[in-house]
Design a protein around this motif. Structure first.
Motif, PDB file in Angstrom:
ATOM      1  N   ARG A  64       0.760  -1.423  -0.021  1.00 51.87           N
ATOM      2  CA  ARG A  64      -0.064   0.067   0.079  1.00 51.87           C
ATOM      3  C   ARG A  64       0.940   1.289   0.011  1.00 51.87           C
ATOM      4  NH1 ARG A  64      -4.859   0.104   4.020  1.00 51.87           N
ATOM      5  NH2 ARG A  64      -5.686  -1.526   2.185  1.00 51.87           N
ATOM      6  N   ARG A  65       1.839   1.273   0.657  1.00 51.51           N
ATOM      7  CA  ARG A  65       3.050   2.515   0.828  1.00 51.51           C
ATOM      8  C   ARG A  65       3.545   2.559  -0.786  1.00 51.51           C
ATOM      9  NH1 ARG A  65       7.322   3.065   5.458  1.00 51.51           N
ATOM     10  NH2 ARG A  65       6.482   5.308   5.779  1.00 51.51           N
ATOM     11  N   ARG A  66       3.917   1.765  -1.381  1.00 40.90           N
ATOM     12  CA  ARG A  66       4.629   1.783  -2.562  1.00 40.90           C
ATOM     13  C   ARG A  66       3.546   2.306  -3.549  1.00 40.90           C
ATOM     14  NH1 ARG A  66       6.903  -3.762  -4.307  1.00 40.90           N
ATOM     15  NH2 ARG A  66       5.225  -4.543  -2.992  1.00 40.90           N
ATOM     16  N   LEU A  67       2.237   1.704  -3.401  1.00 44.80           N
ATOM     17  CA  LEU A  67       1.211   2.285  -4.350  1.00 44.80           C
ATOM     18  C   LEU A  67       1.030   3.811  -4.368  1.00 44.80           C
ATOM     19  CD1 LEU A  67      -0.819   1.577  -6.506  1.00 44.80           C
ATOM     20  CD2 LEU A  67      -2.484   1.174  -4.663  1.00 44.80           C
ATOM     21  N   GLY A  68       0.882   4.223  -3.133  1.00 45.05           N
ATOM     22  CA  GLY A  68       0.645   5.696  -2.650  1.00 45.05           C
ATOM     23  C   GLY A  68       1.930   6.514  -3.015  1.00 45.05           C
ATOM     24  N   THR A  69       3.247   6.132  -2.806  1.00 43.49           N
ATOM     25  CA  THR A  69       4.337   6.795  -3.164  1.00 43.49           C
ATOM     26  C   THR A  69       4.328   6.923  -4.883  1.00 43.49           C
ATOM     27  OG1 THR A  69       5.401   6.064  -1.464  1.00 43.49           O
ATOM     28  CG2 THR A  69       6.832   6.936  -3.271  1.00 43.49           C
ATOM     29  N   GLY A  70       4.062   5.662  -5.577  1.00 47.67           N
ATOM     30  CA  GLY A  70       3.829   5.590  -7.031  1.00 47.67           C
ATOM     31  C   GLY A  70       2.763   6.915  -7.499  1.00 47.67           C
ATOM     32  N   LEU A  71       1.546   6.666  -6.749  1.00 49.57           N
ATOM     33  CA  LEU A  71       0.525   7.859  -7.291  1.00 49.57           C
ATOM     34  C   LEU A  71       1.160   9.261  -7.072  1.00 49.57           C
ATOM     35  CD1 LEU A  71      -2.533   5.831  -5.839  1.00 49.57           C
ATOM     36  CD2 LEU A  71      -2.054   6.223  -8.335  1.00 49.57           C
ATOM     37  N   VAL A  72       1.859   9.514  -5.943  1.00 45.27           N
ATOM     38  CA  VAL A  72       2.115  10.803  -5.799  1.00 45.27           C
ATOM     39  C   VAL A  72       3.242  11.343  -6.789  1.00 45.27           C
ATOM     40  CG1 VAL A  72       3.677  12.152  -4.130  1.00 45.27           C
ATOM     41  CG2 VAL A  72       1.587  10.780  -3.337  1.00 45.27           C
ATOM     42  N   VAL A  73       4.108  10.425  -6.989  1.00 45.56           N
ATOM     43  CA  VAL A  73       4.905  10.558  -8.131  1.00 45.56           C
ATOM     44  C   VAL A  73       4.395  10.631  -9.628  1.00 45.56           C
ATOM     45  CG1 VAL A  73       6.843   9.603  -9.531  1.00 45.56           C
ATOM     46  CG2 VAL A  73       7.219   9.567  -7.095  1.00 45.56           C
ATOM     47  N   LEU A  74       3.488  10.342  -9.805  1.00 46.79           N
ATOM     48  CA  LEU A  74       2.509  10.200 -11.181  1.00 46.79           C
ATOM     49  C   LEU A  74       2.001  11.645 -11.092  1.00 46.79           C
ATOM     50  CD1 LEU A  74       1.952   8.691 -13.846  1.00 46.79           C
ATOM     51  CD2 LEU A  74       0.006   7.753 -12.457  1.00 46.79           C
ATOM     52  N   LEU A  75       1.192  11.986 -10.081  1.00 51.00           N
ATOM     53  CA  LEU A  75       0.453  13.186  -9.940  1.00 51.00           C
ATOM     54  C   LEU A  75       1.439  14.520 -10.123  1.00 51.00           C
ATOM     55  CD1 LEU A  75      -2.101  12.393  -7.236  1.00 51.00           C
ATOM     56  CD2 LEU A  75      -2.520  12.909  -9.726  1.00 51.00           C
ATOM     57  N   LEU A  76       2.543  14.426  -9.360  1.00 50.38           N
ATOM     58  CA  LEU A  76       3.689  15.290  -9.580  1.00 50.38           C
ATOM     59  C   LEU A  76       4.235  15.275 -11.003  1.00 50.38           C
ATOM     60  CD1 LEU A  76       5.699  14.995  -6.489  1.00 50.38           C
ATOM     61  CD2 LEU A  76       4.327  16.926  -6.914  1.00 50.38           C
ATOM     62  N   LEU A  77       4.331  14.526 -11.679  1.00 50.55           N
ATOM     63  CA  LEU A  77       4.808  14.411 -12.946  1.00 50.55           C
ATOM     64  C   LEU A  77       3.922  15.042 -13.901  1.00 50.55           C
ATOM     65  CD1 LEU A  77       7.097  13.677 -15.211  1.00 50.55           C
ATOM     66  CD2 LEU A  77       5.868  11.290 -15.135  1.00 50.55           C
ATOM     67  N   ALA A  78       2.455  14.430 -13.849  1.00 46.55           N
ATOM     68  CA  ALA A  78       1.433  15.267 -14.592  1.00 46.55           C
ATOM     69  C   ALA A  78       1.389  16.534 -14.281  1.00 46.55           C
ATOM     70  CB  ALA A  78       0.255  14.482 -14.318  1.00 46.55           C
ATOM     71  N   ALA A  79       1.620  16.951 -13.096  1.00 45.17           N
ATOM     72  CA  ALA A  79       1.537  18.314 -13.007  1.00 45.17           C
ATOM     73  C   ALA A  79       2.666  19.270 -13.453  1.00 45.17           C
ATOM     74  CB  ALA A  79       1.472  18.738 -11.377  1.00 45.17           C
ATOM     75  N   GLY A  80       3.759  18.809 -13.616  1.00 48.17           N
ATOM     76  CA  GLY A  80       4.882  19.402 -14.215  1.00 48.17           C
ATOM     77  C   GLY A  80       4.738  19.417 -15.831  1.00 48.17           C
ATOM     78  N   VAL A  81       3.878  18.418 -16.210  1.00 41.89           N
ATOM     79  CA  VAL A  81       4.011  18.551 -17.634  1.00 41.89           C
ATOM     80  C   VAL A  81       2.919  19.648 -18.128  1.00 41.89           C
ATOM     81  CG1 VAL A  81       2.823  17.346 -19.737  1.00 41.89           C
ATOM     82  CG2 VAL A  81       4.596  16.021 -18.346  1.00 41.89           C
TER      83      VAL A  81
END
Length: 73
Positions: free
Chosen positions: A11-28
């Motif tokens: 669950r922690r890895r999934l949460g971290t992955g989602l945060v990274v994905l959201l930050l990447l999308a926000a950056g784009v």
């Protein structure tokens, strides 16, 4: 808390992955907005006028005419 095997819980890895994905999308998205602003600012800074409808820079009340195909006689 880590599991006995030393790996973080799934669950922690999934949460971290989602945060990274959201930050990447926000950056784009932010880069696209910055680039659009940069084009408009460059246009107006060089004595042009930004045409929102056509999304292009115009000079002297209209588009810049194309240069002649052959030199004048």
């Amino acid at each position: 808390m880590a599991s006995p095997s030393g790996k973080p819980p799934r669950r922690r890895r999934l949460g971290t992955g989602l945060v990274v994905l959201l930050l990447l999308a926000a950056g784009v998205f932010a880069y696209g907005e910055y680039r659009a602003w940069q084009l408009r600012d460059s246009c107006t800074g060089n004595a042009g006028r930004w045409d929102r409808e056509r999304q292009q820079c115009t000079f002297h009340g209209g588009e810049v005419p194309a240069p002649p195909l052959s030199p004048p006689p």
